[in-house]
Design an enzyme around this catalytic site. Structure first.
Site, PDB file in Angstrom:
ATOM      1  N   LEU A   1      25.139  28.201  55.198  1.00 32.20           N
ATOM      2  CA  LEU A   1      25.751  29.146  56.645  1.00 32.20           C
ATOM      3  C   LEU A   1      25.766  28.327  57.817  1.00 32.20           C
ATOM      4  CD1 LEU A   1      26.567  32.093  57.713  1.00 32.20           C
ATOM      5  CD2 LEU A   1      24.271  31.789  59.112  1.00 32.20           C
ATOM      6  N   ASP A   2      27.346  27.583  58.286  1.00 27.83           N
ATOM      7  CA  ASP A   2      27.778  26.323  58.535  1.00 27.83           C
ATOM      8  C   ASP A   2      26.505  26.075  59.915  1.00 27.83           C
ATOM      9  OD1 ASP A   2      29.495  26.217  57.054  1.00 27.83           O
ATOM     10  OD2 ASP A   2      30.983  27.057  58.093  1.00 27.83           O
ATOM     11  N   PRO A   3      26.697  25.789  60.637  1.00 25.21           N
ATOM     12  CA  PRO A   3      25.701  24.954  62.092  1.00 25.21           C
ATOM     13  C   PRO A   3      25.877  25.715  63.248  1.00 25.21           C
ATOM     14  CG  PRO A   3      25.909  22.865  60.797  1.00 25.21           C
ATOM     15  CD  PRO A   3      26.925  23.638  60.665  1.00 25.21           C
TER      16      PRO A   3
END
Length: 302
Positions: free
Chosen positions: A47-49
């Protein structure tokens, strides 16, 4: 004085983390591995930051079931900011293009069917995809021109939630490998403008949904025993697999890597994939051939 090292535990199960904003998936795994004093941990789908939401984290033997979660259906909610494209296709990157054009709600709804079913998309240059052995985002950050090959992905549903001239919200249900940032970028292009993802939240991964999720704060606020009680069983990672029941003797045989003959009136003769269960506990993942369960991945007792 040297600090005493913490003893790592053989603890197994799933935690469905509600990942906070501006934390990487790797950092989230490290935090939970520390909190649970676990010897082994991993996540099921990066999951992207800048994204929040469902990040399933496997501890111990649950890591053996990670591929089944990664291959599961995913649901995202995201905001598309109109009029500016960024180098990362989200709010983290520098603006590289602007447009004064803003689509109408009718134009949006008419365009969405183009992005459902099996579609081809080019993942963002700032992604974890490997190009000649290197992560695309590492090459991009080093200033190299990154050409990511197109890929086919499956979008099951793409719905408009709300719309304004500057920002629209959507919900998308998709399969493994889909990049929401690419979806937003391409939708804007089709509508004759540009845009980027302004906010992104994952609300489902396979069998895990928001109602299963816990926060880091909630985990930190309780004792170790209460924290352990929040773990979901290893079998939660293979909820969609058909089950075959085995007894204690058969379970011991399977855990040595050996096949067992399934007995009983309803015993299956052949199955491409199945989970062997003994007294409610996952013993192994395997397949059934000629009435025998043959393990391909053994799950050790917790």
């Amino acid at each position: 004085m040297t600090q005493k090292r913490r003893n790592k535990r053989n603890i197994s199960g799933w935690i469905v983390l509600d990942k906070p904003f501006d934390v990487t998936s790797t950092q989230a795994v490290g935090k939970l591995k520390f909190l649970f004093e676990a010897k082994k941990a991993g996540h099921a789908g990066t999951l992207d930051p800048l994204a929040t939401g469902i990040l399933p984290i496997a501890l111990g033997e649950a890591t053996k079931t990670v591929p089944y979660i990664q291959d599961g259906e995913k649901i995202y909610r995201f905001d598309l900011v109109w009029g500016s494209a960024t180098e990362t296709d989200d709010a983290e990157g520098a603006v590289i293009e602007t447009s004064d054009r803003r689509p109408t709600e009718d134009e949006l709804r008419n365009a969405l069917p183009q992005f459902t079913g099996v579609i081809t998309q080019i993942p963002p240059a700032y992604s974890a995809i490997k190009i000649k052995g290197e992560r695309a985002y590492d090459l991009a950050r080093a200033g190299e021109k990154v050409e990511v090959p197109p890929r086919e992905v499956e979008i099951e549903a793409f719905e408009l939630i709300s719309h304004s001239p500057e920002r629209s919200s959507f919900e998308v249900t998709c399969q493994k490998g889909t990049y929401v940032r690419a979806l937003a970028r391409d939708l804007a292009r089709v509508l004759g403008t540009c845009g980027h993802v302004g906010a992104l939240r994952r609300t489902r991964v396979g069998p895990f949904a928001e109602e299963d999720a816990v926060t880091v704060d909630a985990l930190e606020a309780v004792s170790r025993d209460d924290r352990d009680a929040m773990l979901l069983p290893v079998s939660a990672g293979i909820a969609d697999l058909p089950e075959v029941n085995v007894d204690t003797r058969q379970s011991a045989t399977i855990r040595l890597g050996n096949p067992v003959l399934l007995t009983g009136a309803n015993a299956p003769i052949a199955m491409d994939e199945a989970a062997a269960i003994c007294a409610g506990e996952l013993v192994a993942i395997g397949y059934v051939e000629k009435g025998q369960f043959k393990p391909s991945r053994v799950i050790l007792p917790g």
